[in-house]
Design an enzyme around this catalytic site. Structure first.
Site, PDB file in Angstrom:
ATOM      1  N   GLU A 118      46.484  25.460  46.941  1.00 39.54           N
ATOM      2  CA  GLU A 118      46.009  24.727  45.757  1.00 39.54           C
ATOM      3  C   GLU A 118      46.849  25.082  44.543  1.00 39.54           C
ATOM      4  OE1 GLU A 118      43.650  22.428  45.244  1.00 39.54           O
ATOM      5  OE2 GLU A 118      43.027  22.303  47.328  1.00 39.54           O
ATOM      6  N   SER A 158      46.381  48.347  30.834  1.00 38.03           N
ATOM      7  CA  SER A 158      45.659  48.308  32.095  1.00 38.03           C
ATOM      8  C   SER A 158      46.219  49.334  33.095  1.00 38.03           C
ATOM      9  CB  SER A 158      45.801  46.886  32.629  1.00 38.03           C
ATOM     10  OG  SER A 158      44.909  46.624  33.608  1.00 38.03           O
ATOM     11  N   ARG A 186      48.642  35.668  43.006  1.00 37.10           N
ATOM     12  CA  ARG A 186      47.351  35.172  43.513  1.00 37.10           C
ATOM     13  C   ARG A 186      47.570  33.772  44.074  1.00 37.10           C
ATOM     14  NH1 ARG A 186      43.032  36.216  39.268  1.00 37.10           N
ATOM     15  NH2 ARG A 186      43.206  38.330  40.073  1.00 37.10           N
ATOM     16  N   LYS A 190      32.798  42.856  49.382  1.00 37.40           N
ATOM     17  CA  LYS A 190      32.372  44.058  48.665  1.00 37.40           C
ATOM     18  C   LYS A 190      30.873  43.966  48.352  1.00 37.40           C
ATOM     19  CE  LYS A 190      34.803  45.883  45.364  1.00 37.40           C
ATOM     20  NZ  LYS A 190      35.768  46.123  44.247  1.00 37.40           N
ATOM     21  N   GLU A 191      30.267  45.082  48.071  1.00 40.72           N
ATOM     22  CA  GLU A 191      28.825  45.162  47.807  1.00 40.72           C
ATOM     23  C   GLU A 191      28.391  44.169  46.717  1.00 40.72           C
ATOM     24  OE1 GLU A 191      26.601  46.607  49.595  1.00 40.72           O
ATOM     25  OE2 GLU A 191      24.993  46.100  48.150  1.00 40.72           O
ATOM     26  N   GLU A 230      51.259  43.125  45.017  1.00 36.67           N
ATOM     27  CA  GLU A 230      49.929  42.887  45.587  1.00 36.67           C
ATOM     28  C   GLU A 230      49.721  41.380  45.703  1.00 36.67           C
ATOM     29  OE1 GLU A 230      45.408  44.230  44.620  1.00 36.67           O
ATOM     30  OE2 GLU A 230      46.269  42.645  43.410  1.00 36.67           O
ATOM     31  N   ALA A 290      35.202  35.246  41.216  1.00 33.71           N
ATOM     32  CA  ALA A 290      35.889  36.479  40.783  1.00 33.71           C
ATOM     33  C   ALA A 290      36.234  36.421  39.292  1.00 33.71           C
ATOM     34  CB  ALA A 290      37.153  36.696  41.614  1.00 33.71           C
ATOM     35  N   GLU A 347      33.002  37.122  37.386  1.00 37.68           N
ATOM     36  CA  GLU A 347      32.602  38.526  37.590  1.00 37.68           C
ATOM     37  C   GLU A 347      33.496  39.454  36.761  1.00 37.68           C
ATOM     38  OE1 GLU A 347      32.329  42.488  39.414  1.00 37.68           O
ATOM     39  OE2 GLU A 347      34.099  41.244  39.194  1.00 37.68           O
ATOM     40  N   HIS A 348      34.804  39.130  36.743  1.00 38.77           N
ATOM     41  CA  HIS A 348      35.786  39.925  35.994  1.00 38.77           C
ATOM     42  C   HIS A 348      35.451  39.877  34.494  1.00 38.77           C
ATOM     43  CE1 HIS A 348      39.855  41.008  34.504  1.00 38.77           C
ATOM     44  NE2 HIS A 348      39.873  41.755  35.597  1.00 38.77           N
TER      45      HIS A 348
HETATM   46  P1  0O2 Z   1      42.519  43.942  37.282  1.00 36.72           P
HETATM   47  O1  0O2 Z   1      42.071  44.100  35.883  1.00 36.72           O
HETATM   48  O2  0O2 Z   1      42.141  42.603  37.871  1.00 36.72           O
HETATM   49  O3  0O2 Z   1      43.988  44.220  37.474  1.00 36.72           O
HETATM   50  P2  0O2 Z   1      44.509  50.059  45.427  1.00 36.72           P
HETATM   51  O4  0O2 Z   1      45.233  49.060  44.517  1.00 36.72           O
HETATM   52  O5  0O2 Z   1      44.439  49.589  46.859  1.00 36.72           O
HETATM   53  O6  0O2 Z   1      45.030  51.434  45.265  1.00 36.72           O
HETATM   54  P3  0O2 Z   1      42.182  49.101  44.226  1.00 36.72           P
HETATM   55  O7  0O2 Z   1      42.831  48.700  42.952  1.00 36.72           O
HETATM   56  O8  0O2 Z   1      40.754  49.548  44.125  1.00 36.72           O
HETATM   57  O9  0O2 Z   1      43.019  50.195  44.921  1.00 36.72           O
HETATM   58  O10 0O2 Z   1      42.315  47.934  45.302  1.00 36.72           O
HETATM   59  P4  0O2 Z   1      41.527  46.604  45.518  1.00 36.72           P
HETATM   60  O11 0O2 Z   1      40.112  46.844  45.867  1.00 36.72           O
HETATM   61  O12 0O2 Z   1      42.363  45.866  46.517  1.00 36.72           O
HETATM   62  O13 0O2 Z   1      41.537  45.880  44.095  1.00 36.72           O
HETATM   63  C1  0O2 Z   1      42.732  45.403  43.543  1.00 36.72           C
HETATM   64  C2  0O2 Z   1      42.452  44.254  42.611  1.00 36.72           C
HETATM   65  O14 0O2 Z   1      41.601  43.293  43.257  1.00 36.72           O
HETATM   66  C3  0O2 Z   1      41.702  44.597  41.336  1.00 36.72           C
HETATM   67  O15 0O2 Z   1      42.599  45.099  40.372  1.00 36.72           O
HETATM   68  C4  0O2 Z   1      41.136  43.230  40.960  1.00 36.72           C
HETATM   69  O16 0O2 Z   1      42.135  42.374  40.437  1.00 36.72           O
HETATM   70  C5  0O2 Z   1      40.727  42.693  42.329  1.00 36.72           C
HETATM   71  N1  0O2 Z   1      39.351  43.103  42.629  1.00 36.72           N
HETATM   72  C6  0O2 Z   1      38.935  44.064  43.473  1.00 36.72           C
HETATM   73  N2  0O2 Z   1      37.611  44.157  43.485  1.00 36.72           N
HETATM   74  C7  0O2 Z   1      37.155  43.218  42.637  1.00 36.72           C
HETATM   75  C8  0O2 Z   1      35.833  42.828  42.217  1.00 36.72           C
HETATM   76  O17 0O2 Z   1      34.821  43.368  42.643  1.00 36.72           O
HETATM   77  N3  0O2 Z   1      35.761  41.808  41.327  1.00 36.72           N
HETATM   78  C9  0O2 Z   1      36.861  41.174  40.821  1.00 36.72           C
HETATM   79  N4  0O2 Z   1      36.681  40.190  39.943  1.00 36.72           N
HETATM   80  N5  0O2 Z   1      38.124  41.547  41.173  1.00 36.72           N
HETATM   81  C10 0O2 Z   1      38.257  42.546  42.073  1.00 36.72           C
HETATM   82  P5  0O2 Z   1      42.067  46.023  39.172  1.00 36.72           P
HETATM   83  O18 0O2 Z   1      43.194  46.840  38.663  1.00 36.72           O
HETATM   84  O19 0O2 Z   1      40.843  46.787  39.598  1.00 36.72           O
HETATM   85  O20 0O2 Z   1      41.642  45.003  38.080  1.00 36.72           O
END
Ligand code: 0O2
Length: 231
Positions: free
Chosen positions: A50, A61, A89, A124-125, A151, A163, A166-167
């Protein structure tokens, strides 16, 4: 043990050089996605992608995340412990498209998959669903090759919608939103998952129905295309 990544930046400002590598990695990933998108559009007549967006994590950050992981704010720690400085993304139409795109990227010779988190099979939970891959791609610079981490987040429109909200809530309330908001979000995540399921089932029905309609022969197809060109 985690592999150590080092950045050679003789005589160059290390921050500028490191960011140049991540930016270059994103350019390469975006190019790969453009090529895949064009291939689907022109050859397969079906586009599972998409849209695609990418970003470099902001310095603010980066520092926050390093502190959250108990690390000091340095370029060395950032390169070795943070996997999402460069992030792309990919938003897909349907859930199976996500796995198809992930497989296509993993099969590319210059992409090395370091890790995968399947938050679709294992949400996730809080209800978060998405497919994450940490990969490296080679960046060819004057002094050699630097394997650079990116990533990749792949999700559907519904997962992305959820997402984003939620963010927003997470940041607005700094992780301390009222309890009812978290339970509403969880509820919305279930509805979004159901919507993805229903849309996929509907799309499959459309595909089955259209397969029953005989496709035109090559001369008929040519005639149709010429007719379209003439109009
Ligand atoms: P931001 O502000 O979006 O950049 P790792 O990177 O594997 O060492 P991490 O970061 O916990 O550890 O890995 P994970 O779980 O793969 O999460 C990476 C990113 O996925 C996050 O980056 C978010 O962008 C997104 N993400 C993960 N969990 C959630 C969630 O519950 N809600 C939302 N909206 N996004 C999520 P950041 O740096 O945490 O945040």
């Amino acid at each position: 043990m985690q592999e150590e990544y080092s950045v050679q930046a003789d005589g160059v400002d290390e921050w500028t050089y490191t960011m140049f590598l991540y930016t270059s990695a994103l350019k390469k990933m975006n190019m790969k996605m453009e090529i895949l998108k064009e291939e689907f559009k022109q050859i397969h007549k079906y586009n599972p992608i998409e849209h695609v967006s990418s970003r470099i994590k902001t310095p603010e950050s980066i520092v926050k995340k390093l502190h959250r992981h108990g690390k000091e704010a340095s370029i060395h720690e950032m390169v070795n412990y943070l996997n999402d400085i460069a992030g792309i993304r990919i938003i897909c139409s349907f859930t199976p498209d996500i796995y198809q795109i992930a497989k296509m990227l993993s099969n590319q010779d210059d992409i090395t998959v370091l890790s995968v988190k399947d938050y679709i099979a294992h949400p996730k939970e809080n209800g978060y669903r998405s497919y994450h891959m940490i990969v490296t791609i080679p960046i060819y610079v004057a002094t050699g090759t630097v394997q650079t981490k990116v990533e990749i987040q792949i999700r559907t429109i519904a997962m992305d919608f959820w997402a984003s909200l939620e963010h927003k809530i997470h940041y607005k309330f700094e992780g301390n939103a009222p309890e009812y908001m978290y339970s509403e979000l969880k509820n919305c995540a279930e509805i979004a998952a159901k919507l993805d399921e229903k849309m996929l089932a509907l799309n499959n029905t459309i595909l089955e129905e259209s397969a029953k309609i005989p496709s035109p022969s090559i001369p008929e197809k040519l005639e149709q295309e010429i007719g379209q060109l003439a109009n």
